[in-house]
Design a protein around this motif. Structure first.
Motif, PDB file in Angstrom:
ATOM      1  N   VAL A  23      19.652 -17.984  38.243  1.00 29.14           N
ATOM      2  CA  VAL A  23      21.253 -17.372  39.500  1.00 29.14           C
ATOM      3  C   VAL A  23      20.144 -17.113  40.876  1.00 29.14           C
ATOM      4  O   VAL A  23      20.330 -17.554  42.164  1.00 29.14           O
ATOM      5  CB  VAL A  23      21.879 -16.841  39.346  1.00 29.14           C
ATOM      6  N   ARG A  24      18.659 -16.360  40.940  1.00 26.29           N
ATOM      7  CA  ARG A  24      18.080 -15.798  42.428  1.00 26.29           C
ATOM      8  C   ARG A  24      17.401 -17.028  42.198  1.00 26.29           C
ATOM      9  O   ARG A  24      16.974 -16.882  43.803  1.00 26.29           O
ATOM     10  CB  ARG A  24      17.313 -15.612  41.679  1.00 26.29           C
ATOM     11  N   LEU A  25      17.333 -17.528  42.191  1.00 23.00           N
ATOM     12  CA  LEU A  25      16.912 -19.504  43.005  1.00 23.00           C
ATOM     13  C   LEU A  25      17.731 -19.506  43.875  1.00 23.00           C
ATOM     14  O   LEU A  25      17.496 -19.845  44.862  1.00 23.00           O
ATOM     15  CB  LEU A  25      16.137 -20.364  41.873  1.00 23.00           C
ATOM     16  N   ILE A  26      18.456 -20.561  42.869  1.00 23.96           N
ATOM     17  CA  ILE A  26      19.832 -20.487  43.732  1.00 23.96           C
ATOM     18  C   ILE A  26      20.465 -19.711  45.026  1.00 23.96           C
ATOM     19  O   ILE A  26      20.679 -20.181  45.962  1.00 23.96           O
ATOM     20  CB  ILE A  26      21.386 -20.993  42.672  1.00 23.96           C
TER      21      ILE A  26
ATOM     22  N   TRP B 225       8.151 -12.567  41.329  1.00 28.09           N
ATOM     23  CA  TRP B 225       9.910 -12.314  40.011  1.00 28.09           C
ATOM     24  C   TRP B 225       9.291 -11.577  38.920  1.00 28.09           C
ATOM     25  O   TRP B 225       8.833 -12.365  38.248  1.00 28.09           O
ATOM     26  CB  TRP B 225      10.396 -13.570  40.025  1.00 28.09           C
ATOM     27  N   GLU B 226       9.926 -10.783  38.766  1.00 26.92           N
ATOM     28  CA  GLU B 226       9.545  -9.732  37.780  1.00 26.92           C
ATOM     29  C   GLU B 226      10.394 -11.009  36.473  1.00 26.92           C
ATOM     30  O   GLU B 226      11.027 -11.433  36.715  1.00 26.92           O
ATOM     31  CB  GLU B 226      10.623  -7.981  37.386  1.00 26.92           C
ATOM     32  N   ARG B 227       9.860 -10.476  35.263  1.00 25.17           N
ATOM     33  CA  ARG B 227      10.383 -11.317  34.025  1.00 25.17           C
ATOM     34  C   ARG B 227      11.837 -11.129  33.846  1.00 25.17           C
ATOM     35  O   ARG B 227      12.133  -9.631  33.179  1.00 25.17           O
ATOM     36  CB  ARG B 227       9.086 -11.071  32.955  1.00 25.17           C
ATOM     37  N   MET B 228      12.461 -11.995  33.641  1.00 21.83           N
ATOM     38  CA  MET B 228      14.221 -12.422  33.823  1.00 21.83           C
ATOM     39  C   MET B 228      14.480 -13.412  32.690  1.00 21.83           C
ATOM     40  O   MET B 228      13.867 -14.102  32.560  1.00 21.83           O
ATOM     41  CB  MET B 228      14.675 -11.575  34.695  1.00 21.83           C
ATOM     42  N   GLY B 229      15.257 -12.707  32.509  1.00 20.64           N
ATOM     43  CA  GLY B 229      15.908 -14.548  31.735  1.00 20.64           C
ATOM     44  C   GLY B 229      15.690 -15.415  32.097  1.00 20.64           C
ATOM     45  O   GLY B 229      16.479 -15.197  33.535  1.00 20.64           O
TER      46      GLY B 229
ATOM     47  N   GLY C  69      15.119 -27.808  28.068  1.00 17.36           N
ATOM     48  CA  GLY C  69      15.642 -28.381  29.483  1.00 17.36           C
ATOM     49  C   GLY C  69      16.452 -26.645  29.734  1.00 17.36           C
ATOM     50  O   GLY C  69      17.340 -27.565  30.666  1.00 17.36           O
ATOM     51  N   ALA C  70      15.770 -25.732  29.034  1.00 16.00           N
ATOM     52  CA  ALA C  70      16.638 -24.529  29.593  1.00 16.00           C
ATOM     53  C   ALA C  70      16.710 -24.116  30.969  1.00 16.00           C
ATOM     54  O   ALA C  70      17.581 -23.916  31.455  1.00 16.00           O
ATOM     55  CB  ALA C  70      16.205 -23.571  28.272  1.00 16.00           C
ATOM     56  N   GLN C  71      15.637 -23.957  31.240  1.00 20.64           N
ATOM     57  CA  GLN C  71      15.162 -23.955  32.935  1.00 20.64           C
ATOM     58  C   GLN C  71      16.306 -24.320  33.883  1.00 20.64           C
ATOM     59  O   GLN C  71      17.175 -24.039  34.814  1.00 20.64           O
ATOM     60  CB  GLN C  71      13.952 -22.953  33.359  1.00 20.64           C
TER      61      GLN C  71
ATOM     62  N   GLY D  29      10.680 -20.587  25.326  1.00 21.36           N
ATOM     63  CA  GLY D  29      11.670 -19.342  25.112  1.00 21.36           C
ATOM     64  C   GLY D  29      13.298 -19.170  25.720  1.00 21.36           C
ATOM     65  O   GLY D  29      13.299 -19.947  26.539  1.00 21.36           O
ATOM     66  N   SER D  30      13.452 -17.769  25.867  1.00 23.94           N
ATOM     67  CA  SER D  30      14.896 -17.552  27.133  1.00 23.94           C
ATOM     68  C   SER D  30      14.033 -17.233  27.802  1.00 23.94           C
ATOM     69  O   SER D  30      15.415 -16.071  29.016  1.00 23.94           O
ATOM     70  CB  SER D  30      16.092 -16.972  26.287  1.00 23.94           C
TER      71      SER D  30
END
Ligand code: C5P
Length: 397
Positions: free
Chosen positions: A386-389, A376-380, A212-214, A360-361
């Motif tokens: 934030v980028r999606l919003i 998109w590059e690998r990121m947290g 549920g993290a994402q 994972g995170s």
């Protein structure tokens, strides 16, 4: 998120005052700061000590307390806040506000303030429905006062109907939306998140590894951007963020019902890892081992929630975003999924065990729209959210 915003919280005299303790805790967790004001009647239901302990602030009670006047006059007290919240707003407090009385600290602050005011009414159903209260409500709304609730339900006095104070979660939701100036202000976003659990019997279930993290990170980013968020979550590892309306479900069918009930929405984001199958008829008793004989489970396909919402005619959200967690042929599969499910965007990612993404995170995603694809590059997962919003805010603008 409230990011240091100051709330002047006026606690009126009603049994619902106990819920205000939870509200203060939630405001604090969302990054806000509460200055409590307790009416005399309010102090019959909740103590100044509980309020100050949770708020970490002195509680103001008396208009004639000269020490307070020396420290901070009532005019100043009424104006330092970003928002004045009255909870519970009793019939009497509403009447005083509508009439402009100033005969105690709470009513004086409400008359003196130049800050936006929100009330959460709570009272007996007859008092709420009384012509006088309804007249006062019309006056208060015309004065620009925001009203949250009341809810319909069983009341402490044994009656049933409208009059229960809105839940602290819903009040926080309204506070956050009222104080936000983000790019999503005024938008309603529906987000599904987490796994679903499909029962086999009362103690066993089919599940998956989604944490549920994402989905939670997306909800947090949407709230921070000022959206009103309905967060429909299965049994996830991470706690849902503050400031959104959380609907907790277990099964795919419950998730579908909750998602449809949350419409209309401006955007729907389906980040949940919904189980594809459920056991056709889950046993209502714990299944027992039987001398080596193996049980067989008959499975039925679960409803596709994303496809159901994307296929709505009257209330289809203008932007429907799905996820595609793939282990092979990520791009082709995700492209096909966008068309098959009828959604506008697909956020695709490779969840092969070597990537460590599931549970994972971090996340490495590909955004697939009708116009094309973005890698998109690998990121947290927070940064992906934030980028999606931000992308969604731009698309809606
Ligand atoms: O078909 P698949 O499970 O790969 O589709 C993934 C996307 O569809 C995700 O956005 C997921 O939340 C959504 N989904 C759904 N209901 C289902 C299955 C998937 O909403 N029953």
């Amino acid at each position: 998120m409230l990011n240091g915003k100051r709330i002047l919280l006026i606690v009126g005299g009603g049994i619902a005052a106990y819920k205000v303790l939870d509200l203060i805790r939630r405001i604090g967790r969302a990054g806000g700061h509460v200055t409590p004001v307790l009416t005399r009647a309010g102090s019959e239901f909740v103590t100044p000590l509980s309020l100050s302990a949770l708020a970490g602030e002195k509680v103001y009670t008396d208009l004639w307390d000269l020490t307070d006047e020396a420290e901070m006059g009532h005019i100043q007290l009424s104006r330092v806040a970003d928002l004045v919240v009255v909870a519970p707003a009793t019939a009497d407090l509403m009447a005083k506000m509508a009439q402009g009385h100033a005969d105690d600290l709470a009513s004086t602050l409400l008359l003196a303030t130049d800050t936006p005011v929100m009330i959460a009414p709570a009272m007996n159903v007859r008092m709420w429905e009384h012509a006088a209260t309804q007249r006062n409500l019309v006056t208060l709304k015309a004065d620009g006062i925001a009203v949250v609730g009341p809810d319909v339900g069983d009341m402490a006095c044994g009656e049933h109907g409208p009059g229960r104070m809105a839940e602290p979660e819903a009040i926080l939701d309204s506070i956050t939306a009222r104080l936000s100036h983000g790019p999503m202000k005024g938008k309603h976003i529906l987000i599904t998140s987490g796994p679903t659990h499909e029962p086999i019997d009362p103690v066993r279930y089919i599940a998956n590894r989604s944490s549920g993290a994402q989905g939670t990170a997306i909800a947090r980013a949407a709230v921070a951007a000022g959206a009103r968020v309905t967060f429909v979550t299965g049994p996830a590892d991470v706690a849902p963020p503050e400031g959104c309306t959380v609907v907790r479900v277990e099964t795919a069918t419950q998730m579908r019902d909750a998602a449809l009930a949350a419409l209309p929405a401006d955007v729907a984001i389906f980040a949940a890892a919904v189980a594809d199958w459920r056991v056709t008829s889950a046993s209502d008793r714990k299944m027992k081992k039987q001398d080596g004989a193996l049980p067989s489970l008959e499975l039925a396909e679960n409803p596709d929630i994303l496809a159901a919402v994307a296929g709505r005619t009257m209330d289809r959200p203008p932007l429907v975003v799905g996820f595609a967690a793939e282990t092979d042929d990520v791009v082709e599969n995700a492209r096909a999924k966008r068309i098959r499910k009828g959604c506008d965007w697909i956020v695709a990612n490779d969840v092969s065990p070597v990537t460590g993404i599931m549970g994972g995170s971090e996340n490495a995603v590909l955004l697939i729209t009708a116009e094309g694809e973005e890698t998109w590059e690998r990121m947290g997962k927070d940064a992906v959210a934030v980028r999606l919003i931000e992308r969604i805010a731009t698309a809606l603008a």
